[in-house]
Design a protein around this motif. Structure first.
Motif, PDB file in Angstrom:
ATOM      1  N   VAL A 492     -69.211  15.352 -17.938  1.00 28.06           N
ATOM      2  CA  VAL A 492     -70.067  14.185 -18.117  1.00 28.06           C
ATOM      3  C   VAL A 492     -70.469  13.611 -16.766  1.00 28.06           C
ATOM      4  O   VAL A 492     -71.646  13.291 -16.531  1.00 28.06           O
ATOM      5  CB  VAL A 492     -69.345  13.120 -18.969  1.00 28.06           C
ATOM      6  N   ALA A 493     -69.496  13.467 -15.856  1.00 24.16           N
ATOM      7  CA  ALA A 493     -69.814  12.948 -14.530  1.00 24.16           C
ATOM      8  C   ALA A 493     -70.812  13.844 -13.813  1.00 24.16           C
ATOM      9  O   ALA A 493     -71.722  13.369 -13.124  1.00 24.16           O
ATOM     10  CB  ALA A 493     -68.530  12.806 -13.707  1.00 24.16           C
ATOM     11  N   GLU A 494     -70.678  15.159 -13.993  1.00 23.88           N
ATOM     12  CA  GLU A 494     -71.606  16.095 -13.341  1.00 23.88           C
ATOM     13  C   GLU A 494     -73.003  15.983 -13.947  1.00 23.88           C
ATOM     14  O   GLU A 494     -74.010  16.095 -13.240  1.00 23.88           O
ATOM     15  CB  GLU A 494     -71.073  17.516 -13.494  1.00 23.88           C
ATOM     16  N   LEU A 495     -73.084  15.761 -15.254  1.00 27.53           N
ATOM     17  CA  LEU A 495     -74.393  15.572 -15.879  1.00 27.53           C
ATOM     18  C   LEU A 495     -75.089  14.333 -15.324  1.00 27.53           C
ATOM     19  O   LEU A 495     -76.309  14.324 -15.139  1.00 27.53           O
ATOM     20  CB  LEU A 495     -74.229  15.449 -17.395  1.00 27.53           C
ATOM     21  N   TYR A 496     -74.326  13.276 -15.053  1.00 31.04           N
ATOM     22  CA  TYR A 496     -74.916  12.085 -14.460  1.00 31.04           C
ATOM     23  C   TYR A 496     -75.475  12.367 -13.067  1.00 31.04           C
ATOM     24  O   TYR A 496     -76.477  11.774 -12.658  1.00 31.04           O
ATOM     25  CB  TYR A 496     -73.870  10.967 -14.362  1.00 31.04           C
ATOM     26  N   ARG A 497     -74.844  13.261 -12.350  1.00 35.08           N
ATOM     27  CA  ARG A 497     -75.235  13.490 -10.960  1.00 35.08           C
ATOM     28  C   ARG A 497     -76.239  14.633 -10.796  1.00 35.08           C
ATOM     29  O   ARG A 497     -76.653  14.925  -9.685  1.00 35.08           O
ATOM     30  CB  ARG A 497     -73.990  13.782 -10.128  1.00 35.08           C
ATOM     31  N   ALA A 498     -76.617  15.281 -11.901  1.00 32.46           N
ATOM     32  CA  ALA A 498     -77.482  16.465 -11.806  1.00 32.46           C
ATOM     33  C   ALA A 498     -78.954  16.089 -11.689  1.00 32.46           C
ATOM     34  O   ALA A 498     -79.823  16.735 -12.286  1.00 32.46           O
ATOM     35  CB  ALA A 498     -77.250  17.362 -13.028  1.00 32.46           C
ATOM     36  N   THR A 499     -79.251  15.047 -10.937  1.00 31.77           N
ATOM     37  CA  THR A 499     -80.636  14.579 -10.844  1.00 31.77           C
ATOM     38  C   THR A 499     -81.536  15.547 -10.100  1.00 31.77           C
ATOM     39  O   THR A 499     -82.756  15.511 -10.260  1.00 31.77           O
ATOM     40  CB  THR A 499     -80.680  13.214 -10.130  1.00 31.77           C
ATOM     41  N   GLY A 500     -80.950  16.418  -9.270  1.00 25.46           N
ATOM     42  CA  GLY A 500     -81.768  17.379  -8.548  1.00 25.46           C
ATOM     43  C   GLY A 500     -82.321  18.482  -9.434  1.00 25.46           C
ATOM     44  O   GLY A 500     -83.173  19.253  -8.999  1.00 25.46           O
ATOM     45  N   GLN A 501     -81.837  18.550 -10.684  1.00 22.50           N
ATOM     46  CA  GLN A 501     -82.297  19.608 -11.587  1.00 22.50           C
ATOM     47  C   GLN A 501     -83.584  19.245 -12.317  1.00 22.50           C
ATOM     48  O   GLN A 501     -84.164  20.096 -12.992  1.00 22.50           O
ATOM     49  CB  GLN A 501     -81.208  19.928 -12.620  1.00 22.50           C
ATOM     50  N   ASP A 502     -84.033  18.009 -12.222  1.00 18.80           N
ATOM     51  CA  ASP A 502     -85.220  17.618 -12.988  1.00 18.80           C
ATOM     52  C   ASP A 502     -85.903  16.417 -12.352  1.00 18.80           C
ATOM     53  O   ASP A 502     -85.333  15.720 -11.512  1.00 18.80           O
ATOM     54  CB  ASP A 502     -84.851  17.304 -14.446  1.00 18.80           C
ATOM     55  N   ILE A 503     -87.140  16.184 -12.785  1.00 13.86           N
ATOM     56  CA  ILE A 503     -87.901  14.984 -12.430  1.00 13.86           C
ATOM     57  C   ILE A 503     -88.487  14.434 -13.724  1.00 13.86           C
ATOM     58  O   ILE A 503     -89.162  15.156 -14.464  1.00 13.86           O
ATOM     59  CB  ILE A 503     -89.026  15.279 -11.419  1.00 13.86           C
ATOM     60  N   ASP A 504     -88.218  13.167 -13.999  1.00 11.05           N
ATOM     61  CA  ASP A 504     -88.724  12.512 -15.204  1.00 11.05           C
ATOM     62  C   ASP A 504     -89.925  11.648 -14.845  1.00 11.05           C
ATOM     63  O   ASP A 504     -89.881  10.856 -13.888  1.00 11.05           O
ATOM     64  CB  ASP A 504     -87.640  11.633 -15.831  1.00 11.05           C
ATOM     65  N   VAL A 505     -91.009  11.796 -15.632  1.00 10.84           N
ATOM     66  CA  VAL A 505     -92.277  11.115 -15.350  1.00 10.84           C
ATOM     67  C   VAL A 505     -92.744  10.396 -16.607  1.00 10.84           C
ATOM     68  O   VAL A 505     -92.582  10.896 -17.721  1.00 10.84           O
ATOM     69  CB  VAL A 505     -93.356  12.123 -14.892  1.00 10.84           C
ATOM     70  N   GLY A 506     -93.324   9.211 -16.418  1.00 13.42           N
ATOM     71  CA  GLY A 506     -93.895   8.469 -17.534  1.00 13.42           C
ATOM     72  C   GLY A 506     -95.287   7.958 -17.216  1.00 13.42           C
ATOM     73  O   GLY A 506     -95.568   7.543 -16.084  1.00 13.42           O
ATOM     74  N   PHE A 507     -96.157   8.017 -18.223  1.00 20.95           N
ATOM     75  CA  PHE A 507     -97.494   7.423 -18.137  1.00 20.95           C
ATOM     76  C   PHE A 507     -97.541   6.287 -19.157  1.00 20.95           C
ATOM     77  O   PHE A 507     -97.225   6.493 -20.331  1.00 20.95           O
ATOM     78  CB  PHE A 507     -98.585   8.445 -18.472  1.00 20.95           C
ATOM     79  N   TRP A 508     -97.941   5.103 -18.713  1.00 26.07           N
ATOM     80  CA  TRP A 508     -97.915   3.962 -19.635  1.00 26.07           C
ATOM     81  C   TRP A 508     -99.084   3.024 -19.323  1.00 26.07           C
ATOM     82  O   TRP A 508     -99.239   2.576 -18.187  1.00 26.07           O
ATOM     83  CB  TRP A 508     -96.597   3.199 -19.502  1.00 26.07           C
ATOM     84  N   ASN A 509     -99.879   2.743 -20.350  1.00 27.05           N
ATOM     85  CA  ASN A 509    -100.954   1.764 -20.226  1.00 27.05           C
ATOM     86  C   ASN A 509    -100.358   0.375 -20.461  1.00 27.05           C
ATOM     87  O   ASN A 509     -99.857   0.080 -21.548  1.00 27.05           O
ATOM     88  CB  ASN A 509    -102.052   2.060 -21.250  1.00 27.05           C
ATOM     89  N   LEU A 510    -100.424  -0.480 -19.437  1.00 26.56           N
ATOM     90  CA  LEU A 510     -99.806  -1.809 -19.510  1.00 26.56           C
ATOM     91  C   LEU A 510    -100.817  -2.915 -19.778  1.00 26.56           C
ATOM     92  O   LEU A 510    -100.639  -4.047 -19.317  1.00 26.56           O
ATOM     93  CB  LEU A 510     -99.055  -2.109 -18.205  1.00 26.56           C
ATOM     94  N   ALA A 511    -101.875  -2.599 -20.521  1.00 25.24           N
ATOM     95  CA  ALA A 511    -102.864  -3.636 -20.819  1.00 25.24           C
ATOM     96  C   ALA A 511    -102.225  -4.819 -21.549  1.00 25.24           C
ATOM     97  O   ALA A 511    -102.619  -5.972 -21.356  1.00 25.24           O
ATOM     98  CB  ALA A 511    -103.987  -3.036 -21.665  1.00 25.24           C
ATOM     99  N   TRP A 512    -101.207  -4.557 -22.382  1.00 30.45           N
ATOM    100  CA  TRP A 512    -100.498  -5.623 -23.097  1.00 30.45           C
ATOM    101  C   TRP A 512     -99.755  -6.551 -22.133  1.00 30.45           C
ATOM    102  O   TRP A 512     -99.458  -7.690 -22.448  1.00 30.45           O
ATOM    103  CB  TRP A 512     -99.487  -5.016 -24.081  1.00 30.45           C
ATOM    104  N   PHE A 513     -99.458  -6.027 -20.959  1.00 23.68           N
ATOM    105  CA  PHE A 513     -98.644  -6.743 -19.988  1.00 23.68           C
ATOM    106  C   PHE A 513     -99.496  -7.576 -19.030  1.00 23.68           C
ATOM    107  O   PHE A 513     -99.051  -8.617 -18.526  1.00 23.68           O
ATOM    108  CB  PHE A 513     -97.832  -5.703 -19.213  1.00 23.68           C
ATOM    109  N   ALA A 514    -100.742  -7.150 -18.808  1.00 24.08           N
ATOM    110  CA  ALA A 514    -101.556  -7.718 -17.733  1.00 24.08           C
ATOM    111  C   ALA A 514    -101.783  -9.216 -17.875  1.00 24.08           C
ATOM    112  O   ALA A 514    -101.663  -9.977 -16.901  1.00 24.08           O
ATOM    113  CB  ALA A 514    -102.902  -6.992 -17.666  1.00 24.08           C
ATOM    114  N   GLY A 515    -102.084  -9.682 -19.085  1.00 21.69           N
ATOM    115  CA  GLY A 515    -102.413 -11.092 -19.244  1.00 21.69           C
ATOM    116  C   GLY A 515    -101.217 -12.010 -19.332  1.00 21.69           C
ATOM    117  O   GLY A 515    -101.358 -13.233 -19.204  1.00 21.69           O
TER     118      GLY A 515
END
Length: 801
Positions: A492-515
């Motif tokens: 479990v500890a190794e899974l937490y530290r395995a960040t070099g194995q992947d990159i997580d990306v998100g696309f989000w339209n924040l029009a609800w947030f702007a005003g």
């Protein structure tokens, strides 16, 4: 001889003041004649004598001393070494019993160890659960004793169980790794989440006339929550071959409903489908409110029993090399009148100094709750365990551990002597500490197992666990590979530290947030942090709103993200976009489009007039030039990122389609003319199918295109280059419309994010994980598409004219 039902393996922690017994179900059962039935126990009462008999038998079993009859036995008893072993075993048991009964100091401390600093005046006497004594030469290493539960209606007919202790899974004092999953300031992140999930901190400068020492009072509503939670907690009584291979006629433990048909407990309580099939579970074995108020000491009925159905669901993880959990199917009728305890992925579940409450069946007794002396003394966010001083006894194994808001945070597992000298917030060094396995760790372990074995049963359990882990993000263990031979806690500890194995990306339209960003910044910050991505491409967010969001993330959680507004220098009021990235896990920089490629984004609808195919309406195809951003991870992963937003033009189908084709042509030119041969990732409001068709029409040998779109029209396209380091791309489940080389994508399981995210607006974020693991995707050689390029080239000539 009297009979006792034992919890096979749990370490009790009665009062942390000498009343402990630790063990498991039997390394062999035998009868010691005369001791429990002694007619003249002298100063000892019958319960105490029974306890001493059990301890002697346990000590003998540990030394492999068998009691048999015959001539061979006499010959075997004659050597001095054997007699020495027998004497040591007897002394061990007697000293342990004397300590448990309050007649001598607690044994087992090293000569140079301080006496226990627990301020309680005398050890709590607990028949059948005396303090564990140490073996000579093993003083202080861990308590030894007999696991047992008070005789209950289901316990009759068994043998006294002899046992060794269930070991702790991890070291309570193991230092936090720091920097796990890109969180350099784990302490600040932990405090941020505890403030987010609990009511504001109680005033720390407590006035003497209000409270003595710490204010440990709770919100009155906690009583209502606890009363409700208790209905989901039951006693499990079973028999058979225990987890260590010995046979027992009866033992008991604690369990809890975590779904209408799913029960959770320890592996050492229910270690096999056969043991589960033999079990009976009751949720109403408890003293009633009327009995308690009247002072009646009449034992309650054993409760209505329910059977388990391991043939429908049985998922377990062993103690050795695992995390000591079991999930098993139970008849849905068991949930009548009970609300199952919700399971949540929450790495930042609790912090030292908080309280850990347990509802359990100690020693097989009617249901009880431990509310006093419940300090959490160790809890690392990037680890799978928590340690606490909450009172437990044999039979408590498998109990749910709750925080002060009634949330299920861990599965109770074992107890042992406080070898590390852990202290409570008041400076007390408790004699014993308990260990629980965090629900987040169990979920991560299940996800890791699911990646290596197709299991509908594991899928069923994971389907009942919601939320993100923060440290491993929305995708958890997906695509991460660790050494399966390592123990469960280390995995479990190794899974937490395995960040070099992947990159997580998100696309989000924040029009609800702007005003309303001043009011919503805190909520948006919590959700972005909880999803745990490395890169965010935000649309519809003015620079001022983005700045407020980044500041809220820093103030609340101590996480400092890098931010680049797109385009740079845009007015604060203009709804543009931004890229956020975590510098702990990725490097990011903006690139400039070459002039010949930039000209593509200046094309207008009228530039396509006169073509044989329909043209978009006059006006700009792109409101502004899309940004070009380069992302590089800590491992081999690197890609070019193109986030963009068509704005009001996104509703025009012809314009969306043309934008998709122009984007594909821009990427083609970057690869062929400017050597940009890394992977490409495009995201925003465009036609995913059109983009993919345009990529497929391009003669880019060895490149693999794949696109996806959600119900609201947001889309992404991924172009994998021949030398890509990406093995698989995992998608959030709202990206269910796939185009092109679909086996590049794996759609992840829904994690109950939808309800939360939909509160903010109609646009759910598009989430993906680029994983370096999982093997290479098939490559596709795409055919020539002269018609596509000819049309773009003609439009460019008209634009220049």
């Amino acid at each position: 001889m009297a009979t006792v039902a034992g919890d096979p393996g749990h370490g009790g922690n009665s009062g942390n003041s000498g009343g402990n017994s630790i063990g498991n179900s039997g390394s062999g059962a035998m009868t010691v004649s005369g001791m429990a039935n002694a007619t003249d126990p002298g100063p000892f009462d019958n319960d105490a004598t029974l306890d001493l008999a059990r301890r002697v038998r346990a000590a003998m079993a540990r030394e492999s001393i068998d009691v048999a009859s015959g001539a061979a036995e006499g010959a075997r008893l004659s050597p001095d070494a054997y007699k020495d072993k027998l004497a040591a075993a007897l002394a061990d048991a007697v000293m342990g019993w004397l300590a448990a009964d309050g007649r001598s100091a607690v044994p087992g401390l090293r000569a140079d160890s301080p006496a226990p600093a627990n301020p309680r005046a005398a050890p709590e006497r607990n028949a059948g659960n005396g303090a564990a004594a140490s073996q000579p030469g093993d003083a202080g290493s861990r308590p030894r004793g007999v696991e047992g539960a008070a005789t209950s209606p289901a316990a009759i007919g068994g043998h006294v169980e002899l046992s060794e202790a269930v070991k702790f899974i991890g070291d309570p004092q193991a230092p936090a790794a720091g920097g796990a999953a890109g969180v350099g300031k784990l302490g600040e992140m932990l405090r941020g989440w505890r403030k987010e999930r609990l009511l504001p901190d109680v005033e720390k400068a407590v006035r003497p006339e209000i409270a003595i020492g710490r204010d440990e009072s709770l919100d009155a509503a906690f009583l209502e929550l606890l009363a409700s939670r208790r209905r989901a907690v039951g006693i499990v009584r079973t028999r058979g071959t225990a987890y260590n291979g010995s046979y027992s006629e009866a033992w008991s433990g604690t369990c809890s409903l975590v779904a209408p048909n799913i029960l959770m407990t320890n592996h050492h309580v229910l270690n096999s489908p056969d043991v589960a099939a033999a079990a009976e579970v009751a949720f109403d074995f408890e003293v009633s409110a009327q009995q308690l108020a009247s002072g009646s000491n009449t034992p309650p009925a054993p409760g209505r029993s329910y059977r388990l159905r391991p043939e429908q669901l049985f998922v377990t993880s062993p103690i050795d090399g695992g995390l000591d959990y079991t999930f098993v199917w139970i008849d849905e009728a068991a949930a009548t009148g009970a609300t199952p305890l919700s399971m949540e992925r929450a790495a930042f579940a609790i912090e030292p100094g908080e309280k850990a409450f347990i509802i359990h069946h100690p020693n097989g007794k009617p249901k009880r709750v431990s509310l006093d002396d419940t300090d959490v003394v160790a809890a690392h966010p990037d680890g799978p365990l928590i340690h606490y001083t909450t009172d437990t006894e044999p039979g408590s194994s498998g109990a749910p551990v709750l925080d002060r808001s009634g949330r299920l945070i861990a599965l109770h597992h074992a107890s042992r002597r406080n070898q590390e000298g852990l202290r409570t917030p008041d400076g007390v060094v408790p004699e014993y500490v308990n260990e629980g396995i965090k629900l987040a760790a169990i979920a991560l372990d299940l996800e890791s197992r699911r990646a290596g074995e197709a299991s509908a049963m594991i899928d069923m359990v994971l389907g009942e666990i919601y939320g993100s882990d923060t440290l491993t993000g929305f995708f958890g263990a997906a695509g991460r590979e660790v050494d399966s031979a390592r123990p469960g806690a280390a995995r479990v500890a190794e899974l937490y530290r395995a960040t070099g194995q992947d990159i997580d990306v998100g696309f989000w339209n924040l029009a609800w947030f702007a005003g309303r960003y001043a009011d919503l910044a805190g909520d948006a910050a919590a959700k972005i942090v909880d999803l745990g991505l490395d890169v965010w491409a935000l649309g519809g967010s003015p620079p001022a709103a983005t700045a407020a969001l980044v500041q809220a993330i820093k103030d609340k959680f101590g996480l400092e993200l890098k931010c680049l507004s797109l385009p740079a220098g845009a007015p604060d009021a203009e709804q543009t976009g931004a890229v956020l990235w975590n510098p702990e896990t990725v490097e990011g920089r903006q690139l400039a489009w070459p002039e010949d490629v930039g000209a593509l984004f200046r094309l207008r609808g009228e530039d396509f007039a006169g073509a044989t195919q329909p043209a978009p309406a006059p006006g700009s195809i792109f409101m502004r030039q899309p940004a070009l951003f380069q992302v590089r991870g800590r491992g081999r992963l690197a890609f070019n990122l193109v986030p963009f937003d068509l704005g009001a033009a996104a509703s025009d189908g012809a314009r969306r389609g043309m934008a998709a084709r122009i984007l594909a042509r821009a990427v083609q030119d970057m690869i062929e003319r400017h050597g940009a041969s890394q992977d490409w990732l495009l995201g925003g409001g465009f036609d995913a199918e059109g983009t993919n068709a345009s990529f497929a029409a391009w003669a880019g040998s060895g490149y693999t295109p794949a696109s996806a779109q959600d119900e609201a029209g947001a889309a992404l396209s991924y172009l994998k280059c021949p030398g890509s380091g990406v093995g698989h791309v995992f998608l959030s489940p709202n990206l269910s419309r796939l185009y092109g080389q679909q086996d590049v994508f794996l759609v992840a399981r829904e994690k109950s994010q939808a309800d939360y995210l939909n509160r903010f607006g109609e646009h759910r974020p598009l989430l993906l994980r680029l994983s370096a693991k999982g093997g290479g995707a098939p490559e596709a050689n795409m055919g020539q598409g002269p018609e596509f390029n000819a049309r773009i080239d003609a439009a460019l000539r008209r634009a220049r004219a």
